[in-house]
Enzyme design. Structure first.
Site, mmCIF file in Angstrom:
data_model
loop_
_atom_site.group_PDB
_atom_site.id
_atom_site.type_symbol
_atom_site.label_atom_id
_atom_site.label_comp_id
_atom_site.label_asym_id
_atom_site.label_seq_id
_atom_site.Cartn_x
_atom_site.Cartn_y
_atom_site.Cartn_z
ATOM 1 N N GLN A 17 -2.350 2.316 -8.511
ATOM 2 C CA GLN A 17 -3.057 3.581 -8.717
ATOM 3 C C GLN A 17 -2.403 4.837 -8.132
ATOM 4 O OE1 GLN A 17 -7.309 5.779 -7.650
ATOM 5 N NE2 GLN A 17 -7.192 3.599 -7.333
ATOM 6 N N LEU A 71 12.235 -3.138 -17.872
ATOM 7 C CA LEU A 71 13.585 -3.280 -17.320
ATOM 8 C C LEU A 71 13.531 -4.180 -16.096
ATOM 9 C CD1 LEU A 71 16.498 -2.241 -17.740
ATOM 10 C CD2 LEU A 71 16.014 -0.477 -16.035
ATOM 11 N N ASN A 72 14.367 -5.193 -16.122
ATOM 12 C CA ASN A 72 14.469 -6.058 -14.954
ATOM 13 C C ASN A 72 15.487 -5.462 -13.996
ATOM 14 O OD1 ASN A 72 14.853 -7.969 -13.017
ATOM 15 N ND2 ASN A 72 15.098 -9.686 -14.439
ATOM 16 N N ASN A 95 6.137 3.743 -5.932
ATOM 17 C CA ASN A 95 5.244 3.410 -4.809
ATOM 18 C C ASN A 95 5.213 1.902 -4.587
ATOM 19 O OD1 ASN A 95 3.625 3.149 -7.266
ATOM 20 N ND2 ASN A 95 1.888 2.783 -5.933
ATOM 21 N N GLY A 97 6.207 -1.576 -2.345
ATOM 22 C CA GLY A 97 6.163 -1.886 -0.922
ATOM 23 C C GLY A 97 7.421 -1.358 -0.251
ATOM 24 N N ARG A 103 16.141 -2.532 -1.848
ATOM 25 C CA ARG A 103 16.540 -3.923 -2.123
ATOM 26 C C ARG A 103 17.018 -4.087 -3.564
ATOM 27 N NH1 ARG A 103 12.093 -4.804 1.144
ATOM 28 N NH2 ARG A 103 10.660 -5.304 -0.554
ATOM 29 N N LYS A 135 2.494 -2.936 3.988
ATOM 30 C CA LYS A 135 1.922 -2.558 2.686
ATOM 31 C C LYS A 135 0.552 -1.913 2.908
ATOM 32 C CE LYS A 135 4.041 -6.329 0.093
ATOM 33 N NZ LYS A 135 3.772 -7.512 -0.719
ATOM 34 N N GLU A 138 -5.856 1.199 -0.944
ATOM 35 C CA GLU A 138 -6.828 2.281 -0.771
ATOM 36 C C GLU A 138 -7.600 2.237 0.550
ATOM 37 O OE1 GLU A 138 -7.959 5.013 -2.724
ATOM 38 O OE2 GLU A 138 -9.235 5.331 -0.985
ATOM 39 N N ASP A 167 -5.599 6.405 -2.643
ATOM 40 C CA ASP A 167 -4.708 6.209 -3.791
ATOM 41 C C ASP A 167 -4.525 7.513 -4.572
ATOM 42 O OD1 ASP A 167 -4.080 3.587 -3.353
ATOM 43 O OD2 ASP A 167 -5.666 2.795 -4.608
ATOM 44 N N GLY A 242 -21.045 20.443 8.901
ATOM 45 C CA GLY A 242 -20.362 21.729 8.768
ATOM 46 C C GLY A 242 -21.259 22.873 9.210
ATOM 47 N N GLY A 243 -20.901 24.062 8.778
ATOM 48 C CA GLY A 243 -21.607 25.255 9.220
ATOM 49 C C GLY A 243 -23.046 25.340 8.726
HETATM 50 N N1 CAO Z 1 12.310 -5.275 -12.017
HETATM 51 C C1 CAO Z 1 12.452 -6.238 -11.094
HETATM 52 N N2 CAO Z 1 11.692 -6.302 -9.983
HETATM 53 C C2 CAO Z 1 10.751 -5.336 -9.845
HETATM 54 C C3 CAO Z 1 10.565 -4.303 -10.778
HETATM 55 C C4 CAO Z 1 11.392 -4.297 -11.908
HETATM 56 N N3 CAO Z 1 11.291 -3.363 -12.845
HETATM 57 N N4 CAO Z 1 9.571 -3.507 -10.345
HETATM 58 C C5 CAO Z 1 9.159 -4.020 -9.178
HETATM 59 N N5 CAO Z 1 9.866 -5.131 -8.879
HETATM 60 C C6 CAO Z 1 9.765 -5.962 -7.706
HETATM 61 C C7 CAO Z 1 10.238 -5.196 -6.477
HETATM 62 O O1 CAO Z 1 11.633 -5.210 -6.402
HETATM 63 C C8 CAO Z 1 9.558 -5.965 -5.386
HETATM 64 O O2 CAO Z 1 10.270 -7.147 -5.136
HETATM 65 P P1 CAO Z 1 10.867 -7.509 -3.664
HETATM 66 O O3 CAO Z 1 9.727 -7.447 -2.708
HETATM 67 O O4 CAO Z 1 11.428 -8.885 -3.879
HETATM 68 O O5 CAO Z 1 11.892 -6.526 -3.298
HETATM 69 C C9 CAO Z 1 8.234 -6.323 -6.066
HETATM 70 O O6 CAO Z 1 8.427 -6.273 -7.450
HETATM 71 C C10 CAO Z 1 7.150 -5.301 -5.778
HETATM 72 O O7 CAO Z 1 6.786 -5.447 -4.514
HETATM 73 P P2 CAO Z 1 5.523 -4.667 -3.917
HETATM 74 O O8 CAO Z 1 5.585 -4.917 -2.464
HETATM 75 O O9 CAO Z 1 5.500 -3.267 -4.325
HETATM 76 O O10 CAO Z 1 4.300 -5.408 -4.654
HETATM 77 P P3 CAO Z 1 3.017 -6.099 -4.038
HETATM 78 O O11 CAO Z 1 2.180 -6.418 -5.214
HETATM 79 O O12 CAO Z 1 3.370 -7.207 -3.136
HETATM 80 O O13 CAO Z 1 2.335 -4.945 -3.169
HETATM 81 C C11 CAO Z 1 1.358 -2.800 -2.811
HETATM 82 C C12 CAO Z 1 1.556 -3.960 -3.785
HETATM 83 C C13 CAO Z 1 0.541 -1.746 -3.523
HETATM 84 C C14 CAO Z 1 0.609 -3.292 -1.577
HETATM 85 C C15 CAO Z 1 2.727 -2.230 -2.387
HETATM 86 O O14 CAO Z 1 3.436 -1.878 -3.550
HETATM 87 C C16 CAO Z 1 2.639 -1.045 -1.468
HETATM 88 O O15 CAO Z 1 2.332 -1.155 -0.287
HETATM 89 N N6 CAO Z 1 2.949 0.154 -2.008
HETATM 90 C C17 CAO Z 1 2.992 1.372 -1.245
HETATM 91 C C18 CAO Z 1 1.631 1.875 -0.963
HETATM 92 C C19 CAO Z 1 0.831 2.115 -2.224
HETATM 93 O O16 CAO Z 1 1.201 2.846 -3.092
HETATM 94 N N7 CAO Z 1 -0.327 1.517 -2.275
HETATM 95 C C20 CAO Z 1 -1.209 1.830 -3.381
HETATM 96 C C21 CAO Z 1 -1.992 0.673 -3.710
HETATM 97 S S1 CAO Z 1 -3.105 1.014 -5.050
HETATM 98 O O17 CAO Z 1 -2.619 2.349 -5.697
#
Ligand code: CAO
Length: 409
Positions: A17, A71-72, A95, A97, A103, A135, A138, A167, A242-243
């Site tokens: 989000q 895209l991978n 956004n 992790g 990486r 990580k 919300e 978020d 508030g006020g």
């Molecule tokens: N191709 C290949 N790999 C991809 C990719 C792509 N196009 N897009 C994402 N990935 C991979 C990433 O490389 C990552 O892999 P690694 O951990 O092996 O490097 C993985 O997918 C994504 O990891 P993540 O940590 O973002 O995903 P998660 O589901 O475990 O965590 C969240 C989700 C939201 C907790 C985390 O993304 C986060 O903390 N984000 C920052 C804070 C944030 O925006 N939170 C909002 C939450 S709700 O809006």
């Protein structure tokens, strides 16, 4: 020029989000937003589904007006295609992790080398320090940004608020940062790094509670309904703190959303006394001034509620507004989605979707007189692969088929 951000290109690697709420606003401002998803798609396409095998409302309501490519990023060809696109775009937003894009092989230094004009925006849970690598979702941000500790009643647990301040609230902060960076680039020719932490954004929205934390060191917070104060700002129920005092009072017929939030400004007291049938209180020194009422706000709102509970909230809204008294009936989500004035303002908008049919979404809350937002449906997964890889990057059809077969796109 048709739209404010016409010609601005956004490579959108956001998911869930916070990030998508940011890039959706950029799209509504006229930017060309290309969402890059792993071949399996943004996880929210499949989360909270109301219809089988159709993009969820979670996804469709946060990804309007974007194009989608798959895209991978962990494949060599994927990295090459990404590098090519970074050279052609103005903004990269993500956004994931902490450390995920690094990486993938793309540090800020690497991205700058590829495109010195690139604005690279990241949303994370936290800033530098002990939580950097954590990580966040919300309510984690609400918990650590001052919201949960100050939401709820003093004899109950901390509460999460329904508004997504961690978020979407952070997403809106990121929009501000990106637009400022775009403007600065006009002068410097250089892109820059934009980072917003969810904890910081929530704290910014809880600014007044840190005001009160400091006031507390000089004595009790008299505007709060609480009788006792410790060393931190207490939860104060529905008081604004508030006020001007305010409270949610019950209305007829007593359903869960039959409430109205009433604020008693000094000038509002006299008409309120008449409306509630207690005109003698207008001049009674025990009640006539804000200072006199301050120590008995609970009694004041009880008297007001004795009146409102005999009337429907819409009736109370009309009666109070006839005297310019600020108030707001508690609108249920059903009432909001059916509200004709919100539809007329294009903030509740109907959008057609090829797989789910028509759905309702929240439109553009920022109105620009020269750049009206035109709300278009969210893209299907990889809907624009051909358009972007084929037409814009010149990848031949046979290679596209191969990339698809090999899981690169
Ligand atoms: N191709 C290949 N790999 C991809 C990719 C792509 N196009 N897009 C994402 N990935 C991979 C990433 O490389 C990552 O892999 P690694 O951990 O092996 O490097 C993985 O997918 C994504 O990891 P993540 O940590 O973002 O995903 P998660 O589901 O475990 O965590 C969240 C989700 C939201 C907790 C985390 O993304 C986060 O903390 N984000 C920052 C804070 C944030 O925006 N939170 C909002 C939450 S709700 O809006």
């Amino acid at each position: 020029m048709g739209k404010a951000l016409e010609g601005v290109r956004v490579l959108d690697m956001t998911h869930v989000q916070s990030g998508p709420s940011c890039t959706q606003i950029l799209a509504w401002l006229g930017a060309d937003v290309v969402k890059i998803e792993a071949p399996g798609g943004d996880i929210t396409r499949k989360q909270l589904r109301d219809l089988p095998d159709v993009d969820s409302l979670y996804f469709t309501m946060l990804n309007c007006n974007k194009r989608s490519i798959t895209l991978n990023m962990k494949s060599e060809r994927g990295k090459e295609l990404f590098t090519e696109m970074v050279g052609q775009f103005d903004i990269l937003a993500e956004n994931f992790g902490p450390g995920a894009v690094d990486r993938m092989g793309f540090s800020w230094e690497t991205l700058q080398e590829i495109n010195p004009r690139l604005i690279y925006a990241s949303i994370k849970g936290f800033g530098d320090g002990p939580y950097t690598h954590f990580k966040a979702y919300e309510v984690v941000a609400q918990a650590m940004g001052g919201s949960m500790t100050t939401t709820g009643f003093e004899d109950g647990p901390p509460l999460a608020t329904g508004s997504q301040i961690g978020d979407s609230g952070t997403g809106m902060h990121a929009v501000a940062g990106i637009l400022a960076a775009l403007y600065q680039r006009e002068h410097t020719g250089r892109g820059q790094r934009v980072t917003v932490a969810m904890q910081h954004a929530v704290l910014n929205l809880c600014r007044v509670k840190l005001r009160d934390q400091q006031r507390l060191t000089h004595g009790p917070l008299n505007e709060y309904p609480n009788r006792e104060f410790g060393d931190a700002v207490p939860r104060s129920g529905n008081a604004s703190g508030g006020g001007q005092p305010g409270w949610a009072v019950k209305c007829a017929p007593g359903g869960p959303n039959d409430y109205i939030y009433v604020i008693v400004q000094p000038v509002g007291w006299e008409p309120i006394t008449k409306l509630i049938g207690r005109p003698e209180l207008a001049d009674d020194p025990e009640w006539s001034t804000p200072a006199a009422r301050l120590s008995k706000l609970d009694k004041m709102f009880q008297m007001i509620e004795d009146w409102t509970s005999e009337h429907g909230k819409w009736d109370v809204l009309a009666k109070l507004n006839a005297h310019n008294i600020p108030c707001g009936p508690i609108l249920s989500t059903k009432e909001i989605i059916e509200d004709t004035s919100l539809a007329e303002n294009e903030i509740v908008v109907k959008v057609d979707h090829p797989e789910r049919g028509e759905f309702t979404t929240v439109g553009m809350p920022i109105k620009l007189s020269d750049s009206a937002a035109d709300i278009q449906r969210s893209p299907l997964l990889g809907e624009h692969n051909q358009e972007i890889y084929g037409h814009e990057l010149g990848v031949p059809d046979n290679e596209l088929a191969e990339l698809k077969a090999n899981g690169v796109i």
